[in-house]
Design an enzyme around this catalytic site. Structure first.
Site, PDB file in Angstrom:
ATOM      1  N   GLU A 219      -6.218  54.393  48.402  1.00  0.00           N
ATOM      2  CA  GLU A 219      -6.944  55.221  49.358  1.00  0.00           C
ATOM      3  C   GLU A 219      -7.505  54.343  50.478  1.00  0.00           C
ATOM      4  O   GLU A 219      -7.952  53.220  50.242  1.00  0.00           O
ATOM      5  CB  GLU A 219      -8.086  55.937  48.637  1.00  0.00           C
ATOM      6  CG  GLU A 219      -8.879  56.889  49.510  1.00  0.00           C
ATOM      7  CD  GLU A 219      -9.993  57.603  48.743  1.00  0.00           C
ATOM      8  OE1 GLU A 219     -10.371  58.711  49.148  1.00  0.00           O
ATOM      9  OE2 GLU A 219     -10.494  57.033  47.740  1.00  0.00           O
TER      10      GLU A 219
ATOM     11  N   LYS B 148      -6.736  65.599  50.696  1.00  0.00           N
ATOM     12  CA  LYS B 148      -7.662  65.507  49.564  1.00  0.00           C
ATOM     13  C   LYS B 148      -8.503  66.775  49.420  1.00  0.00           C
ATOM     14  O   LYS B 148      -9.171  67.207  50.361  1.00  0.00           O
ATOM     15  CB  LYS B 148      -8.557  64.283  49.760  1.00  0.00           C
ATOM     16  CG  LYS B 148      -9.459  63.935  48.590  1.00  0.00           C
ATOM     17  CD  LYS B 148     -10.226  62.652  48.890  1.00  0.00           C
ATOM     18  CE  LYS B 148     -11.081  62.207  47.717  1.00  0.00           C
ATOM     19  NZ  LYS B 148     -11.790  60.936  48.032  1.00  0.00           N
TER      20      LYS B 148
ATOM     21  N   CYS C 144      -8.022  59.882  44.481  1.00  0.00           N
ATOM     22  CA  CYS C 144      -9.299  59.343  43.995  1.00  0.00           C
ATOM     23  C   CYS C 144     -10.161  60.347  43.231  1.00  0.00           C
ATOM     24  O   CYS C 144      -9.911  60.629  42.061  1.00  0.00           O
ATOM     25  CB  CYS C 144     -10.057  58.723  45.165  1.00  0.00           C
ATOM     26  SG  CYS C 144     -11.399  57.606  44.657  1.00  0.00           S
TER      27      CYS C 144
END
Length: 282
Positions: A44, A118, A160
């Site tokens: 990321e 995300k 993440c």
């Protein structure tokens, strides 16, 4: 088709200087290709950490071109951990000062295969030097579940903090995911407590291989990442794992293992509840 597909996680300590970050990423991709990887995952925020993401997003097209060149040169399926993007997938602009944070999959020909924005943003309080994290002040959340073909596998794309949300993993598996990928920047504190636990649990609960490329080391006076990038098999075994320094993790996704575990422990068949009400599976 071989049962073994070699994949790589490139672990980095990204900072604020774009050229330094790209140099480190390129070196990692060279090592991944030399190790026989067919697919490589960057972490990321690989291109810039702790930067003005709106400004970096202005370089989005240039960064895509650079990534395409890397994928072609090394003949890799390349997952660009995350890039800041000013525009949504429908072409509309994200209102300033926020951006989307997007993971992009490119093929060995350098063409973009898929992108994932995300879904879950890291708005938490952590007992470390920084203390307060509010990604929602910088990023706009995505709104779609994304799977894509790569290296003979179906990838489930995530980033993440998404690792903490099992319904997303379940939605990806419902769409055929065999390898769940998590480009990450887990903090040193949360990583030490939860990174391996979550990676292994995700693999077991979903009967999938799970690959995580994490940031590592000290990014600034207040911000440090945990590292320990890893590949985990569907039985929860750690196939390969890094330490706390920049490195490349190489491991094999074994189709025979995937088939055997899914046959012996068929959680997919035993699932009594669906996730359609939580995520758009179109």
């Amino acid at each position: 088709m071989s049962d073994l597909i070699t994949v790589a996680a490139v672990q980095m300590t990204s900072g604020k200087v774009l050229t330094d970050n790209l140099r480190e990423a390129e070196a990692g991709l060279e090592r991944a290709a030399a190790g026989g990887a067919r697919l490589a995952l960057l972490p990321e925020n690989f291109a810039g950490y702790g930067v003005n993401y709106r400004e970096l997003a202005a370089r989005y097209d240039d960064l895509l071109a650079w990534l395409g060149e890397q994928a072609r040169r090394h003949q890799l399926y390349l997952v660009a951990g995350s890039l800041p993007a000013r525009y949504r997938p429908d072409g509309s602009e994200v209102p300033a000062p926020r951006v989307r944070t997007r993971s992009v999959l490119l093929g060995p020909d350098g063409a973009v295969i898929a992108g994932y924005d995300k879904l879950h943003l890291f708005d938490v309080d952590v007992q470390d030097s920084q203390g307060r994290y509010r990604e929602s002040e910088v990023f706009e959340p995505g709104d779609a579940v994304v799977t894509a073909p790569a290296a003979g596998l179906t990838l489930g794309m995530a980033i993440c903090y998404d690792l903490r949300f099992p319904l997303l993993a379940r939605a990806l598996v419902a769409r055929g995911a065999e390898l769940l990928i998590y480009p990450s920047a887990f903090t040193a504190t949360t990583g030490a407590a939860h990174w391996e636990l979550l990676m292994r649990a995700c693999a077991v609960q979903n009967g999938c291989y799970v690959l995580g490329a994490n940031q590592c080391g000290q990014h600034s006076e207040k911000r440090a990442s945990f590292g320990h990038s890893m590949l985990v098999d569907p039985w929860g075994r750690v196939v390969a794992q890094a330490g706390g320094e920049p490195s490349v993790v190489l491991g094999d996704v074994d189709r025979a293992t995937l088939t055997q575990v899914r046959s012996a422990l068929p959680v997919h068949q035993h699932q009594r509840f669906t996730v359609e009400s939580f995520y758009d599976l179109r």
